[in-house]
Design a protein around this motif. Structure first.
Motif, PDB file in Angstrom:
ATOM      1  N   PRO A   8       0.800  -1.217   0.000  1.00  0.00           N
ATOM      2  CA  PRO A   8       0.000   0.000   0.000  1.00  0.00           C
ATOM      3  C   PRO A   8       0.843   1.281   0.000  1.00  0.00           C
ATOM      4  O   PRO A   8       0.448   2.288  -0.563  1.00  0.00           O
ATOM      5  CB  PRO A   8      -0.843  -0.075   1.269  1.00  0.00           C
ATOM      6  CG  PRO A   8      -0.522  -1.367   1.936  1.00  0.00           C
ATOM      7  CD  PRO A   8       0.553  -2.056   1.163  1.00  0.00           C
ATOM      8  N   ASP A   9       2.027   1.242   0.644  1.00  0.00           N
ATOM      9  CA  ASP A   9       2.888   2.424   0.721  1.00  0.00           C
ATOM     10  C   ASP A   9       4.339   1.991   0.525  1.00  0.00           C
ATOM     11  O   ASP A   9       4.936   1.361   1.399  1.00  0.00           O
ATOM     12  CB  ASP A   9       2.716   3.110   2.078  1.00  0.00           C
ATOM     13  CG  ASP A   9       3.483   4.410   2.172  1.00  0.00           C
ATOM     14  OD1 ASP A   9       4.542   4.564   1.525  1.00  0.00           O
ATOM     15  OD2 ASP A   9       3.024   5.299   2.915  1.00  0.00           O
ATOM     16  N   ALA A  10       4.896   2.320  -0.644  1.00  0.00           N
ATOM     17  CA  ALA A  10       6.250   1.858  -0.989  1.00  0.00           C
ATOM     18  C   ALA A  10       7.307   2.377  -0.018  1.00  0.00           C
ATOM     19  O   ALA A  10       8.225   1.644   0.351  1.00  0.00           O
ATOM     20  CB  ALA A  10       6.597   2.277  -2.418  1.00  0.00           C
ATOM     21  N   LEU A  11       7.187   3.634   0.419  1.00  0.00           N
ATOM     22  CA  LEU A  11       8.201   4.186   1.327  1.00  0.00           C
ATOM     23  C   LEU A  11       8.216   3.442   2.662  1.00  0.00           C
ATOM     24  O   LEU A  11       9.284   3.134   3.196  1.00  0.00           O
ATOM     25  CB  LEU A  11       7.978   5.686   1.539  1.00  0.00           C
ATOM     26  CG  LEU A  11       8.228   6.561   0.310  1.00  0.00           C
ATOM     27  CD1 LEU A  11       7.813   8.003   0.587  1.00  0.00           C
ATOM     28  CD2 LEU A  11       9.688   6.493  -0.128  1.00  0.00           C
ATOM     29  N   THR A  12       7.047   3.133   3.186  1.00  0.00           N
ATOM     30  CA  THR A  12       6.966   2.394   4.447  1.00  0.00           C
ATOM     31  C   THR A  12       7.577   1.001   4.276  1.00  0.00           C
ATOM     32  O   THR A  12       8.331   0.531   5.125  1.00  0.00           O
ATOM     33  CB  THR A  12       5.496   2.280   4.916  1.00  0.00           C
ATOM     34  OG1 THR A  12       4.994   3.601   5.096  1.00  0.00           O
ATOM     35  CG2 THR A  12       5.377   1.495   6.204  1.00  0.00           C
ATOM     36  N   TYR A  13       7.255   0.351   3.168  1.00  0.00           N
ATOM     37  CA  TYR A  13       7.772  -0.996   2.895  1.00  0.00           C
ATOM     38  C   TYR A  13       9.294  -1.001   2.772  1.00  0.00           C
ATOM     39  O   TYR A  13       9.979  -1.865   3.322  1.00  0.00           O
ATOM     40  CB  TYR A  13       7.137  -1.544   1.615  1.00  0.00           C
ATOM     41  CG  TYR A  13       7.705  -2.869   1.174  1.00  0.00           C
ATOM     42  CD1 TYR A  13       7.328  -4.054   1.804  1.00  0.00           C
ATOM     43  CD2 TYR A  13       8.625  -2.949   0.134  1.00  0.00           C
ATOM     44  CE1 TYR A  13       7.852  -5.280   1.408  1.00  0.00           C
ATOM     45  CE2 TYR A  13       9.151  -4.160  -0.272  1.00  0.00           C
ATOM     46  CZ  TYR A  13       8.767  -5.331   0.371  1.00  0.00           C
ATOM     47  OH  TYR A  13       9.292  -6.532  -0.018  1.00  0.00           O
ATOM     48  N   LEU A  14       9.854  -0.027   2.045  1.00  0.00           N
ATOM     49  CA  LEU A  14      11.280  -0.039   1.743  1.00  0.00           C
ATOM     50  C   LEU A  14      12.168   0.386   2.915  1.00  0.00           C
ATOM     51  O   LEU A  14      13.348   0.022   2.954  1.00  0.00           O
ATOM     52  CB  LEU A  14      11.567   0.863   0.537  1.00  0.00           C
ATOM     53  CG  LEU A  14      10.981   0.378  -0.782  1.00  0.00           C
ATOM     54  CD1 LEU A  14      11.122   1.460  -1.840  1.00  0.00           C
ATOM     55  CD2 LEU A  14      11.626  -0.924  -1.233  1.00  0.00           C
ATOM     56  N   ALA A  15      11.640   1.156   3.850  1.00  0.00           N
ATOM     57  CA  ALA A  15      12.449   1.688   4.951  1.00  0.00           C
ATOM     58  C   ALA A  15      13.202   0.566   5.660  1.00  0.00           C
ATOM     59  O   ALA A  15      12.650  -0.500   5.929  1.00  0.00           O
ATOM     60  CB  ALA A  15      11.565   2.449   5.937  1.00  0.00           C
ATOM     61  N   GLY A  16      14.501   0.805   5.924  1.00  0.00           N
ATOM     62  CA  GLY A  16      15.313  -0.169   6.647  1.00  0.00           C
ATOM     63  C   GLY A  16      16.505  -0.621   5.826  1.00  0.00           C
ATOM     64  O   GLY A  16      16.924   0.037   4.867  1.00  0.00           O
ATOM     65  N   THR A  17      17.045  -1.765   6.216  1.00  0.00           N
ATOM     66  CA  THR A  17      18.274  -2.287   5.612  1.00  0.00           C
ATOM     67  C   THR A  17      17.972  -3.587   4.872  1.00  0.00           C
ATOM     68  O   THR A  17      17.289  -4.466   5.404  1.00  0.00           O
ATOM     69  CB  THR A  17      19.339  -2.538   6.699  1.00  0.00           C
ATOM     70  OG1 THR A  17      19.586  -1.291   7.375  1.00  0.00           O
ATOM     71  CG2 THR A  17      20.640  -3.045   6.101  1.00  0.00           C
ATOM     72  N   TRP A  18      18.518  -3.691   3.671  1.00  0.00           N
ATOM     73  CA  TRP A  18      18.295  -4.844   2.797  1.00  0.00           C
ATOM     74  C   TRP A  18      19.633  -5.396   2.328  1.00  0.00           C
ATOM     75  O   TRP A  18      20.548  -4.649   2.017  1.00  0.00           O
ATOM     76  CB  TRP A  18      17.496  -4.424   1.557  1.00  0.00           C
ATOM     77  CG  TRP A  18      16.148  -3.865   1.861  1.00  0.00           C
ATOM     78  CD1 TRP A  18      15.860  -2.577   2.245  1.00  0.00           C
ATOM     79  CD2 TRP A  18      14.899  -4.552   1.829  1.00  0.00           C
ATOM     80  NE1 TRP A  18      14.509  -2.442   2.430  1.00  0.00           N
ATOM     81  CE2 TRP A  18      13.892  -3.633   2.181  1.00  0.00           C
ATOM     82  CE3 TRP A  18      14.534  -5.869   1.517  1.00  0.00           C
ATOM     83  CZ2 TRP A  18      12.549  -3.981   2.247  1.00  0.00           C
ATOM     84  CZ3 TRP A  18      13.195  -6.210   1.570  1.00  0.00           C
ATOM     85  CH2 TRP A  18      12.215  -5.278   1.932  1.00  0.00           C
TER      86      TRP A  18
END
Length: 147
Positions: A8-18
């Motif tokens: 639903p929200d790409a910024l919320t999903y992507l936040a953090g370390t991958w």
């Protein structure tokens, strides 16, 4: 097959370390390279996320440090993103509300076409196809959430 994980929200999903693992194939020469590293999406004061990628890129047996920085800014529609280069130039849009998105980025005589797919809450993939007079590449990156 063919199932994507809507976000639903790409910024919320992507936040953090991958953890990022990328294969680079030159379809013209048959050469292959690999990038292995980390992508961190950290909050920007102005809103959005700063994307900082760093790791090692191995090409023709030579390992070199590699890094890039992008800005992921809130897009025109809720939950979408406007991706920009570090210097502010536009790169592409990103809408993961269906779990899949295709974006084009013309660069001089080359065309970059990116396909973004979300596999689940902790895994996503990008496949960039680069075509032009001097380029015929496929770059596939698998991301896995750390922590």
């Amino acid at each position: 097959m063919g199932e994507f994980w809507p976000v639903p929200d790409a910024l919320t999903y992507l936040a953090g370390t991958w953890r990022a693992e990328r294969s680079v194939r030159d379809l013209a020469s048959g050469e292959e390279g690999r990038f292995s590293g980390t992508t961190v999406f950290s909050p920007l004061e102005s809103g959005g996320l700063l994307h900082q990628e760093s790791g090692r890129f191995v090409w023709q047996g030579v390992s070199r440090p590699a890094e890039r920085t992008l800005r992921f800014l809130p897009g025109a529609a809720p939950g979408t993103v406007e991706v920009r280069f570090a210097d502010g130039r536009p790169f592409h849009d990103l809408d993961l509300t269906s779990g899949r998105h295709v974006a084009d980025h013309p660069c001089s005589a080359d065309l970059y076409r990116g396909e973004f797919t979300v596999l689940d809450e902790d895994h996503w993939r990008t496949v960039w196809r680069v075509r032009g007079p001097a380029k015929d590449l496929v770059l596939t990156t698998d991301y896995a959430r750390e922590g």
